[in-house]
Scaffold this motif. Sequence first.
Motif, mmCIF file in Angstrom:
data_model
loop_
_atom_site.group_PDB
_atom_site.id
_atom_site.type_symbol
_atom_site.label_atom_id
_atom_site.label_comp_id
_atom_site.label_asym_id
_atom_site.label_seq_id
_atom_site.Cartn_x
_atom_site.Cartn_y
_atom_site.Cartn_z
ATOM 1 N N ARG A 57 1.840 9.126 10.027
ATOM 2 C CA ARG A 57 1.342 10.212 8.968
ATOM 3 C C ARG A 57 1.121 9.650 7.461
ATOM 4 O O ARG A 57 0.995 10.424 6.410
ATOM 5 N N ALA A 58 1.062 8.429 7.461
ATOM 6 C CA ALA A 58 1.227 7.596 6.132
ATOM 7 C C ALA A 58 -0.379 7.512 5.758
ATOM 8 O O ALA A 58 -1.359 7.058 6.253
ATOM 9 N N THR A 59 -0.594 7.615 4.366
ATOM 10 C CA THR A 59 -1.730 7.093 3.695
ATOM 11 C C THR A 59 -1.608 6.667 2.486
ATOM 12 O O THR A 59 -0.298 6.614 1.852
ATOM 13 N N SER A 60 -2.509 6.013 1.931
ATOM 14 C CA SER A 60 -2.419 5.444 0.658
ATOM 15 C C SER A 60 -3.681 5.170 -0.239
ATOM 16 O O SER A 60 -4.710 4.961 0.257
ATOM 17 N N CYS A 61 -3.577 4.984 -1.518
ATOM 18 C CA CYS A 61 -4.464 4.367 -2.407
ATOM 19 C C CYS A 61 -4.351 2.968 -2.590
ATOM 20 O O CYS A 61 -5.264 2.629 -3.551
ATOM 21 N N GLY A 62 -3.411 2.484 -2.107
ATOM 22 C CA GLY A 62 -3.073 0.885 -2.351
ATOM 23 C C GLY A 62 -1.630 0.863 -3.145
ATOM 24 O O GLY A 62 -0.865 1.855 -2.996
ATOM 25 N N PRO A 63 -1.421 -0.309 -3.657
ATOM 26 C CA PRO A 63 -0.068 -0.289 -4.126
ATOM 27 C C PRO A 63 0.285 0.597 -5.225
ATOM 28 O O PRO A 63 1.394 0.865 -5.840
ATOM 29 N N ARG A 64 -0.679 1.144 -6.044
ATOM 30 C CA ARG A 64 -0.373 1.800 -7.370
ATOM 31 C C ARG A 64 -0.670 3.477 -6.973
ATOM 32 O O ARG A 64 -0.913 4.160 -7.725
ATOM 33 N N GLY A 100 7.480 7.108 2.339
ATOM 34 C CA GLY A 100 6.492 8.049 1.512
ATOM 35 C C GLY A 100 6.798 9.380 1.724
ATOM 36 O O GLY A 100 6.314 10.187 0.899
ATOM 37 N N ALA A 101 8.071 9.922 2.405
ATOM 38 C CA ALA A 101 8.156 11.339 2.330
ATOM 39 C C ALA A 101 9.021 11.698 0.991
ATOM 40 O O ALA A 101 8.829 12.841 0.607
ATOM 41 N N ALA A 102 9.359 10.693 0.039
ATOM 42 C CA ALA A 102 9.926 11.400 -1.144
ATOM 43 C C ALA A 102 8.693 11.380 -2.160
ATOM 44 O O ALA A 102 9.036 12.388 -2.901
ATOM 45 N N LEU A 103 7.700 10.984 -2.054
ATOM 46 C CA LEU A 103 6.707 11.248 -2.900
ATOM 47 C C LEU A 103 5.872 12.660 -2.449
ATOM 48 O O LEU A 103 5.902 13.399 -3.174
ATOM 49 N N ASN A 104 6.298 12.984 -1.353
ATOM 50 C CA ASN A 104 5.774 14.338 -0.743
ATOM 51 C C ASN A 104 6.777 15.531 -1.202
ATOM 52 O O ASN A 104 6.319 16.313 -1.708
ATOM 53 N N ALA A 105 8.074 15.049 -0.928
ATOM 54 C CA ALA A 105 9.101 15.964 -1.344
ATOM 55 C C ALA A 105 8.983 16.223 -2.594
ATOM 56 O O ALA A 105 9.030 17.487 -3.158
ATOM 57 N N GLY A 106 8.654 15.322 -3.812
ATOM 58 C CA GLY A 106 8.736 15.577 -5.220
ATOM 59 C C GLY A 106 7.385 16.463 -5.620
ATOM 60 O O GLY A 106 7.577 17.355 -6.502
ATOM 61 N N GLN A 107 6.334 16.299 -5.000
ATOM 62 C CA GLN A 107 5.213 17.216 -4.911
ATOM 63 C C GLN A 107 5.571 18.527 -4.410
ATOM 64 O O GLN A 107 5.060 19.700 -4.963
ATOM 65 N N LYS A 109 0.999 -1.208 -0.029
ATOM 66 C CA LYS A 109 -0.020 0.022 -0.143
ATOM 67 C C LYS A 109 0.765 1.171 -0.214
ATOM 68 O O LYS A 109 1.076 1.915 1.057
ATOM 69 N N GLN A 110 1.386 1.421 -1.012
ATOM 70 C CA GLN A 110 2.366 2.444 -1.367
ATOM 71 C C GLN A 110 2.069 3.866 -0.450
ATOM 72 O O GLN A 110 0.922 4.306 -0.665
ATOM 73 N N THR A 111 2.899 4.420 -0.032
ATOM 74 C CA THR A 111 2.830 5.359 1.148
ATOM 75 C C THR A 111 2.963 6.557 0.604
ATOM 76 O O THR A 111 3.976 6.965 -0.150
ATOM 77 N N LEU A 112 1.956 7.618 0.984
ATOM 78 C CA LEU A 112 2.170 9.194 0.721
ATOM 79 C C LEU A 112 2.120 9.635 2.242
ATOM 80 O O LEU A 112 1.372 9.473 2.951
ATOM 81 N N PRO A 147 9.489 -6.400 -10.454
ATOM 82 C CA PRO A 147 10.338 -5.550 -9.304
ATOM 83 C C PRO A 147 9.317 -5.061 -8.544
ATOM 84 O O PRO A 147 8.405 -4.269 -9.210
ATOM 85 N N TRP A 148 9.180 -5.202 -7.202
ATOM 86 C CA TRP A 148 8.035 -4.621 -6.222
ATOM 87 C C TRP A 148 8.766 -4.788 -4.846
ATOM 88 O O TRP A 148 9.384 -5.860 -4.598
ATOM 89 N N ASN A 149 8.628 -3.802 -3.945
ATOM 90 C CA ASN A 149 8.888 -3.723 -2.607
ATOM 91 C C ASN A 149 7.994 -4.710 -1.853
ATOM 92 O O ASN A 149 6.711 -4.670 -1.955
ATOM 93 N N LEU A 150 8.556 -5.484 -0.939
ATOM 94 C CA LEU A 150 7.638 -6.225 -0.174
ATOM 95 C C LEU A 150 7.665 -5.731 1.197
ATOM 96 O O LEU A 150 8.276 -6.469 2.174
ATOM 97 N N SER A 151 7.121 -4.360 1.389
ATOM 98 C CA SER A 151 7.094 -3.828 2.773
ATOM 99 C C SER A 151 5.547 -4.088 3.347
ATOM 100 O O SER A 151 4.674 -4.788 2.554
#
Length: 693
Positions: free
Chosen positions: A161-168, A474-481, A87-90, A287-291
């Motif tokens: 502080r994590a939220t997610s739309c799922g793996p995508r 998920g901080a990287a997704l936030n930082a890019g935005q 559940k990829q993190t934002l 390839p996929w992370n298994l967290s």
Amino acid sequence: MTIDVPQHTLDALTDVDMPRLSPEATPSETVRLAGIDVPVYRAGCVVVGSGAAGLRAAVEMKRRGDDVVIMSQSAWGGTSACSGSDKQTLHTANTADQGDNFKAMARAIRAGGAMDEDTAYVEAVGSARMMATLQFLGLPLPQDPLGGTLRYQTDHDEVGRATSCGPRTSRLMVKVLADEAIRLGVPFFNHTTAMKILTEGEGDLRHVVGVIAFRASDRTDTNQFGVALFACEVLVLASGGPGELYRDSVYPNGCFGSLGLALQVGVELVNLTESQFGIGTRREGFPWNLSGTYVQAIPHIYSVDAEGNEHHFLAQYYRTTQEVASNVFRKGYQWPFHSTRMLDFGSSLVDLAIFRESAAGRRVYMDFNRNPLPVPGDLPFDLERLDDDVKRYLGNAGAGQQLPIQRLRHMNPLAIELYRRYKIDIAAEPLEFGVNNQHMNGGVMVDTWGRSSLAGCYAIGEAAGTHGVTRPGGAALNAGQVFGTRVAEHVGASGRAKIPSKRDLRAVAGAGVFDLLAVLKADSPLNVKAIRSHVQARMSDKAGLICDSKSVSEALAAAKRLNAEIREKGIAYDRPSEAGRALQWQQMALASEAVLEALDYFIRNGGGSRGARAICDPVGECVPLSSVGPLQEFRFRKEQDAHRQEQIVVRLDGKQMAVATRSNRKFDETAKSFFERDWPAWLTGGIYDLGPK
């Protein structure tokens, strides 16, 4: 109780179709450069990369009336669109009920050290706006009945502080931003790879004037490589991280990033010693992370040797079945390898064990149809016999089902559905995996507006070295935005990208094309395959999560020899369409040397184990323990607190890498804004610091 999620809902969050690109713009003219007829494209700003960060920058610039285009090696083919986890993190600011505020979030973001304090605050305070605008564009973040965002705890995150739309999640971010960019009429140039940044001026007056690219659609009889010239006043590097740097990598294939591209024009890079390594499926397949829930379901992990014999290898590291199961679970929110978590039978002992099995030639699997086997002499696995934090989490999640696959299906059915899309049914067969490189925390050194050391050149997303040693998931997704928006605001305030560049670049571009062609030599003994093999094996074997002074020093010497050979002999290619790849491997070889130079400098100056790597040393202070005794081979140095207060800066000076350190920029948490006093700086543009840069 398990809630059955309708298949159409699973499909919508797993199969995310990307929009169709509009027809590409035609060149404004054609010029003769180094004996080639080269098409010229003109823009105010060129964004290199079509991931979530680059799209955000382009959308925000277009909204501000800037003339911006996007250049992409493969639209929707990078890490934002193709990578993720269960559940990829934002990562964004939480609400006050969790005791959160922007200053507390900034402290959490920079907690690992070697990060600018003002940058951490920028990411924290910008996160709320970032999430709100993504929701406005249609990102389906989950909510409770009263409109609150559903959240959970992730790695390096104690507040939740994590939220997610799922793996995508990141692919959905790319989709909504791409839809908006297309709606706004931002031109895309697909299958277009940046090869050389063009500059004019000297010293502090040197600035970006354009970029040379190779474009498949521009190949002609008189331009066999598809050389194209993009004239621009502003360049934004948003092409992600150097995924091809490591053999053991969870990046999609073909992710080169722009570190080598930046190094070639003297741009300063920072924190190249800092990466993330963690468990994920192999690059050769999907390839996929298994967290997250993949390991929180507590599957059985085992290895298979060349004779087909199965090994319950974690039993050689942990003392009890409860210890094995609890630490497999903790990999869900302690996913990245961290040296200190190898101590006291912590969760990174799992990573070390997997690393050793792979190094011994064994293949490692997780089986969702079996609970962890008991440690010899101990009791069997029991959900009631887990560490308190693990038992509490599974209890709150209602995950008391008998088998891992049942617990996974209950907690996150999308995790199963995702692999099915790639012909892997983890409900029916074990899943092979390993420890891989996943993210570069370092990159181009930037200020709080995303500006690099080269005027007119910005960097955002994974191309920017803003993350320090560790970061919350998920901080990287936030930082890019956040920085995509910050860059757009700064460029807009400068006025430099309002109209397409009108510069005559024939002289500087001609020299640039000549330099590129000089590397391409059909008779060279070096080719892409050989360079890739050298670079990737060296980085994975000598500069991965386990390294030591001697190995890194030897790897650096070999990297220098390779780059000297490339300068002398060039790189061969089989056909014109492969010439661009040859140049990218020239850049990757350069990036490899820069990373090793920084790592060697760090170790030689007493650098200890932190974040990505354990620095093994016979006289190190820390020794991981296993159930059979101390692992003396992996005795490692402690981190020095002083190194958290500084960053290692690398740049290419002629043919040599120059290395230095600088102190982290500070942020005064006691300073308070005052409306009437500070408003004029906003009204006059004073906040943008538009002096020479």
